[in-house]
Design a protein around this motif. Structure first.
Motif, PDB file in Angstrom:
ATOM      1  N   ASN A 109       3.747  -3.911   6.595  1.00  0.00           N
ATOM      2  CA  ASN A 109       3.053  -4.186   5.342  1.00  0.00           C
ATOM      3  C   ASN A 109       1.574  -4.349   5.637  1.00  0.00           C
ATOM      4  OD1 ASN A 109       2.557  -4.657   2.674  1.00  0.00           O
ATOM      5  ND2 ASN A 109       3.287  -6.758   2.673  1.00  0.00           N
TER       6      ASN A 109
ATOM      7  N   THR B  83      -5.212 -11.951  -1.781  1.00  0.00           N
ATOM      8  CA  THR B  83      -4.592 -11.083  -0.795  1.00  0.00           C
ATOM      9  C   THR B  83      -3.926  -9.930  -1.509  1.00  0.00           C
ATOM     10  OG1 THR B  83      -4.194 -12.966   0.654  1.00  0.00           O
ATOM     11  CG2 THR B  83      -2.920 -10.968   1.082  1.00  0.00           C
TER      12      THR B  83
ATOM     13  N   PRO C  62       5.577  -4.676  -1.909  1.00  0.00           N
ATOM     14  CA  PRO C  62       6.172  -5.974  -2.234  1.00  0.00           C
ATOM     15  C   PRO C  62       6.859  -6.553  -0.991  1.00  0.00           C
ATOM     16  CG  PRO C  62       6.837  -4.311  -3.826  1.00  0.00           C
ATOM     17  CD  PRO C  62       6.120  -3.605  -2.730  1.00  0.00           C
ATOM     18  N   GLN C  63       7.002  -7.859  -0.947  1.00  0.00           N
ATOM     19  CA  GLN C  63       7.515  -8.520   0.255  1.00  0.00           C
ATOM     20  C   GLN C  63       8.900  -8.008   0.650  1.00  0.00           C
ATOM     21  OE1 GLN C  63       5.594 -10.463   2.148  1.00  0.00           O
ATOM     22  NE2 GLN C  63       7.257 -10.409   3.640  1.00  0.00           N
ATOM     23  N   ASP C  64       9.811  -7.832  -0.316  1.00  0.00           N
ATOM     24  CA  ASP C  64      11.165  -7.369   0.014  1.00  0.00           C
ATOM     25  C   ASP C  64      11.136  -5.963   0.620  1.00  0.00           C
ATOM     26  OD1 ASP C  64      12.182  -9.726  -0.951  1.00  0.00           O
ATOM     27  OD2 ASP C  64      12.531  -8.918  -2.976  1.00  0.00           O
TER      28      ASP C  64
ATOM     29  N   SER D  93      -2.023  -5.617   4.405  1.00  0.00           N
ATOM     30  CA  SER D  93      -2.613  -6.545   3.443  1.00  0.00           C
ATOM     31  C   SER D  93      -4.073  -6.764   3.803  1.00  0.00           C
ATOM     32  CB  SER D  93      -1.858  -7.873   3.431  1.00  0.00           C
ATOM     33  OG  SER D  93      -1.981  -8.517   4.683  1.00  0.00           O
TER      34      SER D  93
ATOM     35  N   ALA E  62       8.580  -4.616   2.124  1.00  0.00           N
ATOM     36  CA  ALA E  62       7.894  -4.723   3.412  1.00  0.00           C
ATOM     37  C   ALA E  62       8.858  -5.190   4.498  1.00  0.00           C
ATOM     38  CB  ALA E  62       6.715  -5.664   3.302  1.00  0.00           C
ATOM     39  N   ASP E  63       9.794  -6.086   4.138  1.00  0.00           N
ATOM     40  CA  ASP E  63      10.796  -6.536   5.113  1.00  0.00           C
ATOM     41  C   ASP E  63      11.698  -5.388   5.532  1.00  0.00           C
ATOM     42  OD1 ASP E  63       9.714  -9.047   4.998  1.00  0.00           O
ATOM     43  OD2 ASP E  63      11.176  -9.788   3.527  1.00  0.00           O
TER      44      ASP E  63
ATOM     45  N   ASN F 131      -1.463  -6.824  -1.095  1.00  0.00           N
ATOM     46  CA  ASN F 131      -0.420  -6.273  -0.238  1.00  0.00           C
ATOM     47  C   ASN F 131      -0.110  -4.858  -0.672  1.00  0.00           C
ATOM     48  OD1 ASN F 131       0.078  -8.638   1.324  1.00  0.00           O
ATOM     49  ND2 ASN F 131       1.058  -9.521  -0.493  1.00  0.00           N
TER      50      ASN F 131
END
Length: 117
Positions: free
Chosen positions: A44, A29, A34-36, A46, A38-39, A31
Protein backbone atom coordinates in the motif's frame (compact mmCIF):
# COMPACT_ATOMS: atom_id res chain seq x y z
CA UNK A 1 -13.87 48.87 -17.15
CA UNK A 2 -14.25 45.15 -17.87
CA UNK A 3 -10.54 44.66 -17.17
CA UNK A 4 -10.97 46.06 -13.64
CA UNK A 5 -13.96 43.83 -13.01
CA UNK A 6 -11.91 40.84 -14.15
CA UNK A 7 -9.04 41.81 -11.83
CA UNK A 8 -11.45 42.27 -8.93
CA UNK A 9 -12.99 38.86 -9.61
CA UNK A 10 -9.56 37.19 -9.79
CA UNK A 11 -8.53 38.92 -6.56
CA UNK A 12 -11.68 37.65 -4.83
CA UNK A 13 -10.93 34.12 -6.02
CA UNK A 14 -7.34 34.45 -4.78
CA UNK A 15 -8.54 35.61 -1.36
CA UNK A 16 -10.94 32.66 -1.17
CA UNK A 17 -8.18 30.20 -2.14
CA UNK A 18 -5.81 31.62 0.47
CA UNK A 19 -8.57 31.40 3.10
CA UNK A 20 -9.25 27.75 2.21
CA UNK A 21 -5.53 26.97 2.32
CA UNK A 22 -5.12 28.67 5.69
CA UNK A 23 -8.12 26.85 7.16
CA UNK A 24 -6.99 23.42 5.90
CA UNK A 25 -3.30 23.24 6.79
CA UNK A 26 -3.55 19.99 8.72
CA UNK A 27 -1.87 16.99 7.15
CA UNK A 28 -3.88 14.03 5.94
CA UNK A 29 -2.75 10.60 4.87
CA UNK A 30 -3.69 9.52 1.37
CA UNK A 31 -3.69 5.77 0.79
CA UNK A 32 -3.60 4.26 -2.66
CA UNK A 33 -5.71 1.25 -1.63
CA UNK A 34 -8.29 0.64 1.12
CA UNK A 35 -6.79 -1.12 4.14
CA UNK A 36 -8.49 -4.49 3.48
CA UNK A 37 -7.33 -4.57 -0.13
CA UNK A 38 -3.84 -3.44 0.91
CA UNK A 39 -3.68 -6.40 3.32
CA UNK A 40 -4.56 -8.80 0.51
CA UNK A 41 -2.09 -7.20 -1.91
CA UNK A 42 0.56 -6.90 0.82
CA UNK A 43 1.40 -3.46 -0.56
CA UNK A 44 0.00 0.00 0.00
CA UNK A 45 1.37 3.37 -1.01
CA UNK A 46 0.54 6.27 1.28
CA UNK A 47 1.61 9.88 1.48
CA UNK A 48 0.96 12.69 3.91
CA UNK A 49 -0.02 16.06 2.46
CA UNK A 50 -1.72 19.22 3.70
CA UNK A 51 -5.45 19.02 3.09
CA UNK A 52 -5.53 22.17 0.95
CA UNK A 53 -3.09 20.56 -1.52
CA UNK A 54 -5.40 17.58 -1.80
CA UNK A 55 -8.38 19.86 -2.42
CA UNK A 56 -6.59 22.01 -5.02
CA UNK A 57 -5.10 18.98 -6.79
CA UNK A 58 -8.55 17.38 -6.95
CA UNK A 59 -10.05 20.51 -8.50
CA UNK A 60 -7.25 20.77 -11.07
CA UNK A 61 -7.49 17.05 -11.91
CA UNK A 62 -11.25 17.40 -12.38
CA UNK A 63 -10.79 20.37 -14.70
CA UNK A 64 -8.18 18.53 -16.78
CA UNK A 65 -10.37 15.45 -17.07
CA UNK A 66 -13.31 17.63 -18.09
CA UNK A 67 -11.29 19.50 -20.72
CA UNK A 68 -9.97 16.24 -22.16
CA UNK A 69 -13.45 14.69 -22.19
CA UNK A 70 -14.87 17.70 -24.01
CA UNK A 71 -11.99 17.71 -26.51
CA UNK A 72 -12.66 14.04 -27.28
CA UNK A 73 -16.41 14.67 -27.55
CA UNK A 74 -15.88 17.46 -30.10
CA UNK A 75 -13.60 15.35 -32.33
CA UNK A 76 -16.39 14.62 -34.80
CA UNK A 77 -17.06 18.35 -35.25
CA UNK A 78 -13.38 19.13 -35.87
CA UNK A 79 -13.12 16.26 -38.35
CA UNK A 80 -16.18 17.48 -40.24
CA UNK A 81 -14.83 21.04 -40.36
CA UNK A 82 -11.56 19.74 -41.78
CA UNK A 83 -13.44 17.77 -44.41
CA UNK A 84 -15.47 20.85 -45.40
CA UNK A 85 -12.29 22.92 -45.63
CA UNK A 86 -10.72 20.39 -48.00
CA UNK A 87 -13.85 20.34 -50.18
CA UNK A 88 -13.84 24.14 -50.35
CA UNK A 89 -10.17 24.17 -51.35
CA UNK A 90 -10.83 21.61 -54.09
CA UNK A 91 -13.75 23.66 -55.39
CA UNK A 92 -11.67 26.84 -55.41
CA UNK A 93 -8.94 25.07 -57.38
CA UNK A 94 -11.55 23.83 -59.87
CA UNK A 95 -12.99 27.35 -60.28
CA UNK A 96 -9.52 28.78 -60.95
CA UNK A 97 -8.84 26.01 -63.47
CA UNK A 98 -12.13 26.68 -65.28
CA UNK A 99 -11.46 30.43 -65.33
CA UNK A 100 -8.07 29.74 -66.90
CA UNK A 101 -9.66 27.52 -69.54
CA UNK A 102 -12.36 30.10 -70.28
CA UNK A 103 -9.84 32.86 -70.89
CA UNK A 104 -7.30 30.75 -72.78
CA UNK A 105 -6.15 32.47 -75.96
CA UNK A 106 -7.58 35.89 -74.98
CA UNK A 107 -5.67 39.03 -74.19
CA UNK A 108 -4.27 38.80 -70.63
CA UNK A 109 -5.54 42.25 -69.62
CA UNK A 110 -9.08 41.53 -70.82
CA UNK A 111 -9.02 38.12 -69.11
CA UNK A 112 -8.02 39.76 -65.80
CA UNK A 113 -10.77 42.37 -66.14
CA UNK A 114 -13.40 39.68 -66.85
CA UNK A 115 -12.18 37.57 -63.93
CA UNK A 116 -12.65 40.50 -61.54
CA UNK A 117 -16.15 41.25 -62.77
Amino acid sequence: MIRYIRYAFLAAIAVCLVAVAAANRDTVTLNLLPQDLADVAAWNFSIQLPLFLVIFASVIAGLLIGFFWEWMREHKHRAEATRHKKVAQNLNREVEKLRGEKHAGKDEVLALLEAKG
